[in-house]
Scaffold this motif. Structure first.
Motif: not given
Length: 859
Positions: A71-74, A134-140, A200-203
């Protein structure tokens, strides 16, 4: 700052290359670290305790747990406002995320790869802004679980041990609220302008990602039969992960594992069980998905690198895989035969047991010998890239797999044979040749291997015979179980030999020859319109095939060919349009390669050396061609004293020089035939690089003759048309030993020089080549040239090389080097033997082979 940006733009491609190489190095390094934590023996022991169904379920859960990260890449492509193919996004995202799981480094590697895959059509600044979001939300997602875990630990006092991690859970838990607020209220380009839908998608992606990690870990424990308290395991897992991420150790190796071993042991799980649990988790969540990612790596990143470097990387990789495939087919075949030949050796000698990929006792001798030899022949067919070997190789490998299954199947054996079968299946496009032409080089190698194995079997049988007394004690592994079993194996070898011959004949297919018969109209068109060389006229002897090159509109170049075994011997430089030589040479090489031949270019100039060097051909100097510069030629001076005497003697005795022009009468041809027959003195005519006496050939050009005082022809030399306005030469040069005095040839040459200068207006006279002149005679000469000298000098009975060079040196003003060029797949010794036989083969006799020689070398 401006200079730095400008420098960065100039060196961007180089920096990308360095980055990609660095990623590969890091991956290899980290995989080696992971490998150190995994013991094959330990895995085997663990797997033996778990049902196959549970192991497959672990693998499936691990793969499913990876999917949310895509989903990150989409979302990234939505932010960049681009719509790549969904399959491309899926494959590249899988690769990026599984690689990032292994490598780590705070996500910087994944950011670099995403830039490489998705940032080519967008400005660098926009890509950097999107990647930062993208990078900052990967750890959310991890942060949300850290907050949940904190409340579980603080408000549930049933397990005091977990409370010591509260500070790590708080620290991890604060990450998400801070990032969320910055993205919501911030005004910066790198985080503040994020759309609500993208946020919302990233979270959701991050939360599902970390849910997948937890599910994979806990499910692995449950499927191992471990009693798992999820309420305790989740906080411990999250705290250990936070500590591992803060340390920035790739994949949290070390710190995460240490925390989990200590924590789970304190929670009542045995330490050895925890280690096994972690081992399986890493295998199914990290390594198996990454292995799948590697497939996508070679498909996508490999394609990118391949395109950037003009297809060279993929070409090298295919060549490497092809070498491995060939080697393992041979290796497996040899081991199978040895396991039937000296079965006890695989028990008495442990290194052979470990070396053997089949790793099973021979249950029936005949299948082992048959499959072993068939694998060797399949290896030859694959090495030769013969199309017809594809299906038989798959069948032989499948039968080998079934045989190993009956002989006592092992996991390592199945994996090896499956991998080899995959190599063969995916090599289909590499098998493009229409036929197998068994070269002398291949026959030497395969004969040594298969013949050696067969002889070893026979020798062992003889030594095991009860009727033979041995003075020396034999090694135990040379002992055969029984004489009857050995006899069965010997009969098997005889039967297998017949089957192998049929298999080879199948691979050979119906022999296709290269080249066409002489078409005088096509040849004359090329020579008249585009010119020729001193060897062009040899084509009209009709003893060679011709390869024509057409530029799309007309024939512009032709080569003269002769076939010996798998060698296509190309006589001299190509004739025709000089600017088309390179394209014509490439067309010839491709055509020859298609039918599994190897070209050998004989008596070639330096111009052809440069062309063929670009095609990867090796070369050796084979001799020197003598040229006489006609405008300055004179018989005066001390050097020509002997030649002047010969000329004066011939004139005093009434000998005359004349040039007669075609068409020639029957009487003239008969006179020439008589001189030729006496000169030959019963010897057979030679062809290929030399002319021979035929009326059709001699009727094509003028002939220089020497007549005695009775007007009888006692010597002659036919002109060779070179289709140039600067160079002249001759071919046959023959005299009547009974009627022509000594010095006749000098008399002929001197008159020829004067005639071609004064009557024809030519600049040079080509005296032809002196083979092996100044070749391979020095201590530091190339080894290939020294071998060529030995083979050709001791193998030829028809030349006095030293005398020929010395004679021509009397007239020559300059010596031009001539070369033999050959494929690196050829052995120079066999190349020289092919040239020697072809160049000295009597033209009256057809090539006749019988028995096995005809079978292997049929033309």
């Amino acid at each position: 700052m401006g200079k730095f940006i400008e420098w960065f733009k100039v060196h961007l491609n180089k920096l990308k290359t360095i980055f990609l190489i660095s990623v590969i190095v890091i991956v290899i390094f980290e995989l080696s670290n992971v490998a150190k934590t995994i013991s094959i023996d330990q895995l085997s022991t663990i797997f033996s305790r778990i049902s196959v169904g549970n192991i497959l379920l672990m693998a499936l859960i691990g793969l499913v747990s990876i999917i949310p990260m895509i989903g990150y890449d989409f979302t990234l492509n939505q932010i960049l406002e681009q719509k790549p193919k969904k399959l491309f996004v899926f494959e590249t995202s899988w690769l990026i995320n599984t690689l990032n799981n292994i490598v780590g480094f705070g996500g910087f590697v994944s950011a670099g790869l995403r830039s490489e895959f998705y940032g080519k059509k967008t400005s660098g600044k926009k890509v950097l802004q999107a990647l930062s979001k993208i990078l900052v939300f990967t750890m959310s997602g991890l942060s949300i679980y850290a907050l949940i875990s904190f409340f579980l630990v603080i408000f549930d006092d049933h397990n005091q041990f977990l409370r010591q991690y509260w500070i790590w859970l708080v620290g991890g838990g604060l990450y998400f609220p801070i990032v969320f607020c910055l993205s919501l209220f911030g005004k910066g380009e790198y985080l503040g302008d994020l759309k609500s839908s993208h946020r919302l998608q990233l979270i959701a992606t991050s939360f599902l990602e970390w849910t997948g990690v937890l599910v994979s870990f806990i499910a692995t424990g449950l499927l191992m039969g471990i009693h798992v308290n999820i309420r305790d395991t989740v906080p411990l897992f999250i705290a250990a992960t936070v500590i591992g991420i803060v340390s920035m150790i790739p994949g949290e190796l070390g710190s995460f594992d240490l925390m989990m071993i200590i924590g789970l042991s304190a929670l009542g799980t045995p330490r050895e069980t925890v280690v096994a649990w972690l081992l399986l988790f890493r295998l199914f969540y990290y390594l198996v998905p990454f292995a799948i990612g590697l497939v996508f790596f070679f498909k996508n990143l490999g394609s990118t690198i391949n395109l950037r470097y003009s297809g060279i990387p993929i070409s090298l990789l295919k060549e490497l895989v092809h070498k491995f495939e060939t080697f393992f087919l041979y290796f497996t075949g040899i081991m199978l035969v040895l396991s039937a030949t000296i079965p006890e050796a695989f028990i008495k000698m442990p290194f052979l047991e470990h070396l053997n990929p089949i790793r099973s006792r021979v249950i029936v001798v005949f299948p082992a010998i048959l499959l072993g030899f068939l694998l060797i022949v399949s290896g030859r067919g694959v090495a030769a890239r013969v199309r017809r070997v594809y299906i038989p190789s798959i069948i032989v490998l499948t039968l080998t797999f079934l045989y190993s299954l009956l002989a006592g199947f092992r996991l390592s054996t199945g994996f090896f044979l499956a991998l080899l079968l995959i190599f063969v299946i995916f090599s289909k496009n590499e098998l493009f040749r229409e036929q197998l032409v068994y070269s002398a080089e291949w026959l030497t190698i395969d004969g040594a291997i298969m013949g050696g194995l067969a002889i070893l079997y026979i020798i062992i049988g003889v030594y095991n015979s009860p009727n033979i007394h041995h003075r020396h004690h034999l090694p135990e592994f040379f002992l055969f179980p029984s004489e009857q079993i050995w006899i069965v194996g010997f009969v098997a070898i005889l039967i297998v030999s017949f089957i192998i011959l049929l298999f080879v004949r199948f691979l050979k297919n119906k022999r296709v020859q290269i080249g066409e018969p002489l078409d005088e109209a096509r040849i004359q068109h090329i020579l008249t319109n585009h010119g020729g060389n001193p060897d062009s006229q040899l084509v009209f002897l009709k003893d060679k095939k011709v390869f024509y090159y057409n530029d799309g509109e007309e024939d512009t170049v032709f080569f003269q060919l002769s076939t010996f075994n798998n060698k296509i011997l190309v006589m001299g430089d190509p004739s025709g349009k000089n600017s088309d030589f390179e394209a014509a040479t490439e067309a010839l090489i491709n055509e020859v390669d298609r039918y599994n031949y190897l070209p050998v270019f004989y008596e070639n100039s330096e111009e052809m050396v440069m062309i063929l060097h670009e095609f990867g051909y090796d070369f050796i100097k084979f001799g020197e061609r003598a040229h006489v510069y006609l405008p300055t030629f004179t018989t005066s001076g001390k050097k020509m004293k002997g030649q002047r005497a010969s000329v004066n003697k011939a004139l005093k005795e009434g000998y005359q020089f004349d040039v007669i022009k075609p068409p020639f009468s029957a009487e003239t041809m008969q006179s020439l035939q008589t001189v030729s027959d006496k000169w030959l003195n019963g010897r057979k005519e030679k062809g290929f690089s030399l002319g021979f006496f035929t009326e059709d050939y001699l009727q094509r050009a003028p002939i220089a003759v020497i007549k005695n005082k009775d007007a009888e022809i006692v010597a002659f030399a036919n002109f060779m048309l070179t289709y140039t306005d600067k160079l002249g030469t001759i071919d046959l040069m023959r005299h009547d030993p009974d009627k022509a005095p000594s010095g006749t040839m000098d008399f002929l040459f001197i008159n020829l020089f004067q005639y071609m200068r004064d009557e024809e207006g030519l600049e040079y006279f080509d005296l032809g080549m002196a083979p092996l002149a100044n070749v391979g005679t020095q201590r530091k000469s190339f080894t290939q040239e020294r071998i060529a000298y030995l083979v050709y000098n001791f193998g030829s009975r028809f030349y006095s090389f030293g005398g020929l060079k010395e004679y021509k040196d009397k007239y020559a003003n300059e010596w031009l080097p001539e070369y033999v060029l050959y494929s690196r797949d050829s052995w120079i010794g066999f190349v020289m033997i092919a040239l020697l036989i072809t160049d000295n083969a009597p033209i009256q006799e057809e090539k006749k082979f019988s028995g096995i020689r005809r079978f292997l070398f049929k033309e």
